[in-house]
Design a protein around this motif. Structure first.
Motif, PDB file in Angstrom:
ATOM      1  N   GLY A 251       0.845  -1.190   0.000  1.00  0.00           N
ATOM      2  CA  GLY A 251       0.000   0.000   0.000  1.00  0.00           C
ATOM      3  C   GLY A 251       0.874   1.230   0.000  1.00  0.00           C
ATOM      4  N   ILE A 252       0.665   2.139  -0.957  1.00  0.00           N
ATOM      5  CA  ILE A 252       1.553   3.280  -1.117  1.00  0.00           C
ATOM      6  C   ILE A 252       1.563   4.159   0.128  1.00  0.00           C
ATOM      7  CG2 ILE A 252       2.081   5.298  -2.523  1.00  0.00           C
ATOM      8  CD1 ILE A 252       2.506   2.562  -3.861  1.00  0.00           C
ATOM      9  N   ASN A 253       0.373   4.466   0.645  1.00  0.00           N
ATOM     10  CA  ASN A 253       0.321   5.296   1.841  1.00  0.00           C
ATOM     11  C   ASN A 253       1.041   4.641   3.008  1.00  0.00           C
ATOM     12  OD1 ASN A 253      -1.025   7.370   0.659  1.00  0.00           O
ATOM     13  ND2 ASN A 253      -3.051   6.851   1.467  1.00  0.00           N
ATOM     14  N   SER A 254       0.817   3.344   3.165  1.00  0.00           N
ATOM     15  CA  SER A 254       1.451   2.615   4.263  1.00  0.00           C
ATOM     16  C   SER A 254       2.963   2.608   4.116  1.00  0.00           C
ATOM     17  CB  SER A 254       0.917   1.179   4.330  1.00  0.00           C
ATOM     18  OG  SER A 254      -0.479   1.170   4.575  1.00  0.00           O
ATOM     19  N   ILE A 255       3.450   2.449   2.885  1.00  0.00           N
ATOM     20  CA  ILE A 255       4.894   2.447   2.645  1.00  0.00           C
ATOM     21  C   ILE A 255       5.494   3.809   2.980  1.00  0.00           C
ATOM     22  CG2 ILE A 255       6.637   2.436   0.818  1.00  0.00           C
ATOM     23  CD1 ILE A 255       5.927  -0.286   1.686  1.00  0.00           C
ATOM     24  N   LEU A 256       4.850   4.878   2.477  1.00  0.00           N
ATOM     25  CA  LEU A 256       5.387   6.218   2.708  1.00  0.00           C
ATOM     26  C   LEU A 256       5.403   6.571   4.190  1.00  0.00           C
ATOM     27  CD1 LEU A 256       3.755   8.212  -0.253  1.00  0.00           C
ATOM     28  CD2 LEU A 256       6.131   7.471  -0.025  1.00  0.00           C
ATOM     29  N   THR A 257       4.333   6.276   4.872  1.00  0.00           N
ATOM     30  CA  THR A 257       4.263   6.625   6.294  1.00  0.00           C
ATOM     31  C   THR A 257       5.232   5.808   7.126  1.00  0.00           C
ATOM     32  OG1 THR A 257       2.366   5.115   6.488  1.00  0.00           O
ATOM     33  CG2 THR A 257       1.883   7.458   6.228  1.00  0.00           C
TER      34      THR A 257
END
Length: 901
Positions: A711-717
């Motif tokens: 998940g992009i958001n999960s990776i970035l955060t």
């Protein structure tokens, strides 16, 4: 179309579910194979050997200092290698040693150690000689300390001090036509301005240097050295103090430093066992079960440590004392896995078969443990590639141990869980049938304190109870005022961390590798205070000299010597010991009818007034009859005095200047050697090496998380959180008086791997939940699923290192400080800052066109069950895809309850 990460995640969960079924049906092999491997690892002790040479361990493998050390060894190895030992003598009041009784005591001590301190000869000097002194074992002139009795003989007579043939000057004293360099023997020197004679000496250094000659003589020399260690340790003199320094002494103290961890290991194990036992109480009500799970939960990491040491020894890898910190780390990592497995088992539906419970436990815990283990393994694997052997060796042992522990916990410990659950099931079945049915039907009587989230089929379970503590906490975090306050706190934290990173000093110090009560600390203080500031030798090896019978070549060699004598901080010509000058001066006193080489032979054989004392500093080309054909190679020594500028920056500058001059005379194959040169190479490389290693490790962590948390958001955060944790750890270590050195680099790699433990779990469990939920509902479910095991893991990790707080070793304390920081910062980020960031990221994604995480989900509504299955560790609803239920109708009729929050 699913993302690659989602597909990989799906296959990983399928694999672990299949593994759980295999362990359930065949627990014995999964239990006994790790146990057998652990016992077989004992064979590694047959090939055990230690590597504690700090000059080798703590400088890059291809550093100039390694080559320089090899050149020095080569110069002396034609005589069996070089032995060296230094004895420093000071007054108990740290005042002048030239007082009559004090100087006589120094003279007597020098004579005693040279001629009367003996050990058994073991036949190396013939059958008639039983005991050997250093003088008996020494080859060559063995006259390093002859300046002490000569100086005492002249100094004790006031009239002799002023005799024109006896000039007690510094750093070279002159006796008739000969010169004796005393700069390396005397420190804390004061010169009488009227007479230019030495009037005060605070430190006297005795040198014991010889060729090892043969393995037999070398063995006796080693025994003499060990006996001297004991003698110095118990030395008691009314006016004098004595300490010593040697390669063997340094290796022994470094080894002692590492072994100091061992007595605390038992306390760490007991503390963790008790913690597992205590926190397991709320999941299980059978005392014997709690005891078994606590003891065998720690057995897996212990076996992993033993297996790692044993097999690496067997494959020829050396042991180094820094690796003794590794078992504490593995205990912490292994216990984290235990909590996750126990928590996953507690969440299973007790109405299902034990086979399904074990399979679901593995499906839930396996991928979660894989994420953290893989990132730890990759972090330390990056460290193996570093050019500094000590760092590489530590990372190798830790990397392998984490990998072995990962396998053992998911095989050995799960097999233990199977055996225990079967035993408990048999205990329940032994009761009356009606009590069994009542126990199985009432949640308060089964071995779980909460209803399983797996008790429904079809769609994902409903969000947590909005009135629960976790849900209320998530709504609190979602409040804009809370997030603004957290941003301000983070800004202050990042500012302090940045300041710490900018001010961290690069420093390599021997005292960081030894205990605070080590006698080497006294040596280090004397070196820092006196020897390095007032005079220290640099050795210059000329391995391809020209034909010195040619006068032009003689001048070129002397010009080389002059270049070293005129460098900044050099003590000049008076500090230089070079045989060629003495030979050219004294050759005028001989009737020269034999030519240069013939006269050199005669001069070197003259032990009275000639050059016999220079034999150790040159190697000759000889014909078969022994006639000298020329000089094959030689060495000379000159000194520098850094004064008030004696620091690592000045030493680094000097080292580069010396190497620069040597490079200009490459046609003579000139090499410089200085005892602390490997420190300089480490200082040169540690900054760049740390930065590149940290960057590669961080990139590797992100790639690993990308494959496991698609998940992009999960990776970035999670990436932002990991960076925040590691910048904080590094910066606050600097504030906490920790320098950048190889030990700090090891702990930095460790913190990168460990920081994932506190971010990846939350991010994954947040990502797995349906995007149809609100952000605070997704977060509440994630915290409810993994929050408690994460707190347990952090607490057990701290308990592992609490006993080490009673250790005074700098090396140990760097690890302790790092683990404390990464644990505290990790928990704060995992429970507070990362959730707030996830909420903010989720809100922004919804505001600007939908969740990035949702983009990887299939769009068709009818595949909601598969979506849930593909993005959840814990949802058994996914079994509509993985495992076909036998009675799906009955399962659909089970009422679905909201979690307690």
């Amino acid at each position: 179309m699913k993302s690659p990460g989602a597909v990989i995640s799906l296959y990983i969960r399928r694999f672990f579910r299949w593994t759980g079924v295999q362990v359930y049906h065949h627990p014995a092999p999964f239990f006994w194979i790790p146990v057998t491997l652990s016992f077989l690892a004992v064979l590694g002790l047959l090939r055990f050997y230690e590597e504690n040479r700090i000059w080798y361990l703590y400088s890059p493998e291809k550093a100039d200092s390694h080559f320089e050390h090899a050149v020095a060894n080569e110069f002396f190895n034609d005589r069996g290698g070089k032995f060296w030992l230094e004895v420093t003598i000071t007054a108990k009041d740290m005042d002048n040693l030239l007082r009559r009784d004090y100087l006589d005591g120094v003279d007597s001590l020098a004579e005693f150690l040279q001629y009367n301190f003996t050990v058994p000869c073991n036949g190396v000097k013939g059958k008639n000689q039983i005991d050997c002194s250093f003088s008996d074992l020494c080859s060559g002139q063995c006259n390093d300390n002859q300046v002490i009795p000569l100086f005492n003989l002249i100094y004790r007579n006031a009239s002799s001090r002023l005799h024109p043939n006896f000039r007690l000057t510094y750093p070279t004293m002159h006796l008739y036509n000969d010169e004796y360099y005393v700069g390396e023997h005397f420190a804390g020197v004061k010169i009488d301005p009227k007479t230019n004679v030495i009037s005060r000496v605070k430190v006297v250094v005795l040198y014991f240097r010889t060729d090892r000659q043969t393995p037999q003589i070398s063995s006796v020399i080693n025994e003499w050295e060990r006996s001297l260690f004991d003698y110095v340790a118990h030395f008691n003199h009314p006016t004098l103090n004595m300490t010593l320094n040697s390669d063997a002494m340094i290796a022994r103290e470094v080894r002692t430093n590492g072994l100091s961890c061992v007595p605390y290991f038992g306390a760490s194990v007991i503390a963790v066992v008790l913690f597992i036992f205590a926190t397991n109480q709320r999941e299980h009500f059978v005392m014997s079960h709690n005891i078994v799970m606590a003891i065998l939960g720690i057995a897996g990491p212990l076996m992993a440590v033993g297996t790692t040491f044993g097999f690496l020894f067997l494959f020829g890898f050396p042991f180094n004392s820094i690796t003794l910190v590794m078992p504490f780390l593995i205990i912490g990592v292994g216990c984290d896995d235990v909590f996750i497995i126990i928590h996953a088992m507690r969440k299973t539906d007790k109405r299902e078969s034990l086979e399904n419970q074990i399979a679901e436990t593995m499906e839930e815990a396996g991928p979660s443990i894989t994420v953290t283990s893989a990132t730890n393994i990759l972090s330390f694997a990056i460290g193996i590639a570093t050019p500094t052997p000590a760092i590489s060796l530590f990372c190798l042992y830790t990397c392998i141990a984490v990998a072995v522990d990962f396998v053992y916990q998911l095989t050995f410990f799960v097999a233990v869980l199977v055996f225990e659950e079967k035993r408990l099931e048999a205990m329940r079945l032994s009761k009356k049938q009606e009590k069994v049915e009542e126990a199985l039907g009432a949640p308060k009587q089964v071995l779980s304190i909460q209803n399983s989230i797996r008790s429904t089929a079809g769609a994902h379970p409903l969000p947590a109870n909005p009135d629960g503590i976790v849900s209320r906490y998530c709504r609190f975090l979602k409040d804009w005022r809370t997030r603004v306050a957290l941003l301000l706190i983070l800004s202050g934290y990042w500012t302090a961390s940045y300041y710490g990173c900018k001010t961290m000093e690069i420093k390599m110090d021997t005292t960081n590798l030894i205990m605070k009560d080590s006698p080497l600390n006294n040596i280090a203080w004397i070196y820092e205070r006196f020897l390095w500031s007032e005079g220290q030798l640099v050795l210059v090896f000329v391995n391809n000299p020209p034909d010195l019978a040619n006068e032009h070549n003689q001048h070129e060699v002397l010009e080389l010597v002059r270049r070293f004598e005129t460098l900044p901080y050099s003590m000049g010509r008076n500090s230089t010991s070079i045989w060629l000058r003495s030979f050219l001066y004294q050759s005028s006193l001989y009737h020269n009818t034999k030519g240069f080489n013939g006269l050199l032979q005669e001069w070197l054989d003259d032990s009275e007034g000639g050059g016999a004392r220079w034999n150790d500093m040159l190697r000759l080309k000889k014909a078969e009859n022994g006639t000298i054909l020329g000089v094959d190679k030689f060495m000379f020594a000159t000194a520098c005095a850094m004064g008030d500028d004696a620091n690592w920056a000045t030493r680094e500058k000097l080292q580069k200047q010396w190497r620069g001059v040597a490079h200009e005379y490459a046609h003579f194959n000139v090499t410089v050697f200085q005892s602390y040169s490997f420190y300089i190479d480490q200082l040169d490389s540690i900054g760049g090496t740390t930065m590149s290693t940290v960057i590669w490790a961080a990139i590797t962590m992100d790639l690993a998380c990308l494959l496991m948390i698609p998940g992009i958001n999960s990776i970035l955060t999670s990436t932002i959180a990991m960076m925040s944790i590691n910048v904080g750890v590094f910066g606050l270590l600097s504030v906490w008086n920790v320098n950048l050195d190889p030990i700090t680099m090891c702990t930095t790699l460790m913190s990168i791997g460990f920081s994932v433990d506190f971010t990846a779990h939350i991010s994954y469990h947040y990502y797995r939940n349906p995007t149809s939920w609100t952000t605070d509902e997704r977060l509440a479910d994630a915290l409810k699923s993994i929050g408690w095991p994460m707190i347990q893991a952090a607490t057990s990790t701290v308990l592992c290192i609490v006993p080490l707080m009673f250790n005074s070793s700098y090396m140990v304390w760097v690890f302790v400080k790092t683990i404390l920081l990464v644990t505290v910062l990790g928990i704060l980020h995992g429970i507070i800052f990362l959730p707030a960031l996830l909420l903010t990221s989720g809100d922004l994604s919804r505001l600007f066109g939908g969740s990035s995480d949702s983009k990887i989900q299939p769009e068709k509504k009818e595949k909601l069950g598969e979506i849930s299955q593909a993005s959840s560790f814990s949802s058994t609803n996914s079994e509509t895809v993985l495992v076909k239920k036998d009675d799906s109708t009955e399962l659909k009729t089970i009422p679905q309850e909201r979690g307690s929050g």
